[in-house]
Enzyme design. Structure first.
Site, mmCIF file in Angstrom:
data_model
loop_
_atom_site.group_PDB
_atom_site.id
_atom_site.type_symbol
_atom_site.label_atom_id
_atom_site.label_comp_id
_atom_site.label_asym_id
_atom_site.label_seq_id
_atom_site.Cartn_x
_atom_site.Cartn_y
_atom_site.Cartn_z
ATOM 1 N N HIS A 14 0.846 -1.202 0.000
ATOM 2 C CA HIS A 14 0.000 0.000 0.000
ATOM 3 C C HIS A 14 0.874 1.241 0.000
ATOM 4 C CE1 HIS A 14 1.287 -0.275 4.172
ATOM 5 N NE2 HIS A 14 0.936 0.991 4.333
ATOM 6 N N ASP B 76 0.414 5.111 2.044
ATOM 7 C CA ASP B 76 -0.405 5.518 3.184
ATOM 8 C C ASP B 76 -1.582 6.402 2.754
ATOM 9 O OD1 ASP B 76 1.252 4.087 4.862
ATOM 10 O OD2 ASP B 76 2.608 5.786 5.155
ATOM 11 N N HIS C 75 4.727 0.276 -0.014
ATOM 12 C CA HIS C 75 5.519 -0.458 0.970
ATOM 13 C C HIS C 75 4.711 -1.576 1.623
ATOM 14 C CE1 HIS C 75 3.732 2.942 3.191
ATOM 15 N NE2 HIS C 75 3.740 2.166 4.247
ATOM 16 N N ARG D 252 4.798 6.775 13.675
ATOM 17 C CA ARG D 252 4.680 7.287 12.298
ATOM 18 C C ARG D 252 4.007 8.650 12.261
ATOM 19 N NH1 ARG D 252 1.056 4.379 7.957
ATOM 20 N NH2 ARG D 252 -0.281 6.205 8.140
HETATM 21 C C1 SIN Z 1 3.204 1.471 7.623
HETATM 22 O O1 SIN Z 1 2.588 0.931 6.730
HETATM 23 O O2 SIN Z 1 3.250 2.681 7.715
HETATM 24 C C2 SIN Z 1 3.993 0.625 8.627
HETATM 25 C C3 SIN Z 1 5.244 0.098 8.039
HETATM 26 C C4 SIN Z 1 6.031 -0.717 9.017
HETATM 27 O O3 SIN Z 1 5.590 -0.915 10.155
HETATM 28 O O4 SIN Z 1 7.120 -1.171 8.655
#
Ligand code: SIN
Length: 289
Positions: A101, A103, A258, A273
């Site tokens: 995905h 974000d 990611h 985050r």
């Molecule tokens: C996310 O998708 O922002 C989390 C990524 C992660 O925990 O590595």
């Protein structure tokens, strides 16, 4: 001499990603070289940082406004920071971010960037994979480029945050996510977005939030969406970030996708985050959003 005058970038893979050496994100002088590196490499891994939530946000504010986060409950005193946590004895067979995905691509103005800070990491595993959506676009044939440049795509958070989405059915042990009717909202983006800062062209689709092409049904859209997502996930289009406590990853949310790897059962992982607000995406042609 400031630590940041000696910032160095070491590429992590051919398609995207670089490790940043010699940076202190608490120092204002870090911003310019790091933002230039972000535009060049798409994702950066900055090691050995020691940040309070306020310092984490202050660095992100140089890039843009930290976004008030939808659906996911935030730190009590910091409505722009989410704690991404998997417990050592997590009972849910799901991790936050464990599908390909970018974000919150279901927002009308999708985030420009995200910045993830590692507070606790497992002794092995818990890496994050990234794919370059600019390279995925460049690898297409001229015929396919011409086709997708003329398409818009409908994004929605419904598979995650809608009333029948993943978070309506299961809750993570240490993260609180509220699914609601708002999760079903749909927005339209160009399939090929032009990034204002550098003119790069990027495929703006992903496996979870891109639902269908505008003007087509889901079954009609599925084969081409599947092809484009698979193209993006080819091994030569990826880089892999391995975390240490104090590592910070910063990614361009418009040109990368990611995937958080869930391979560390029995160990706790905690990240903070900040998601940085962006603008509505522009396509290549007039009349395409
Ligand atoms: C996310 O998708 O922002 C989390 C990524 C992660 O925990 O590595």
């Amino acid at each position: 001499m400031s630590k940041n005058s000696a910032i160095e970038f070491r590429p992590l893979a051919g398609a995207l990603g670089a490790e940043v050496l010699g940076a202190d994100l608490k120092d204002d002088e870090a911003f310019e070289p790091i933002f230039a590196g972000l535009m060049e490499y798409g994702v950066l891994m900055i090691r050995d940082q020691d940040l309070t939530p306020g310092q984490h946000k202050a660095f992100c504010q140089r890039i843009g406004d930290p976004l008030p986060v939808p659906f996911v409950h935030t730190l009590e005193d910091h409505p722009e920071i989410i704690a991404v946590i998997k417990e050592a004895d997590e009972r849910t067979r799901m991790v936050f971010g464990g599908t390909w995905h970018t974000d919150f691509s279901f927002l009308a103005a999708p985030p420009k960037a995200s910045c993830l800070y590692a507070r606790e990491v497992p002794p092995f595993g818990g890496d994050t994979l990234f794919a370059s959506m600019t390279k995925a676009y460049e690898a297409l044939s001229s015929g396919m480029k011409a086709l997708v440049e003329n398409l818009n795509v409908v994004h929605s958070g419904r598979r995650s945050y809608g009333p029948v989405g993943a978070f309506a059915n299961a809750q993570l042990d240490s993260m609180s996510v509220t699914a609601s009717d708002d999760g079903d909202a749909e927005v339209i983006h160009p399939v090929v977005a032009v990034i204002p800062e550098n003119g790069k062209r990027s495929l703006f689709i992903n496996d979870i939030y891109a639902i269908r092409f505008d003007g087509m049904t889901e079954p009609e859209s599925a084969p081409l969406l599947k092809f484009l997502c698979e193209q993006a996930r080819r091994p030569e289009n990826l880089c892999r970030l391995t975390w240490q406590r104090g590592s910070v990853a910063l990614w361009d949310n418009r040109t990368t996708i990611h995937y958080a790897i869930d391979d560390y059962d029995g160990y706790r992982r905690e990240m903070h985050r900040v998601t940085i607000a962006g603008e509505p995406l522009q396509g290549i042609r007039q009349g395409i959003q």
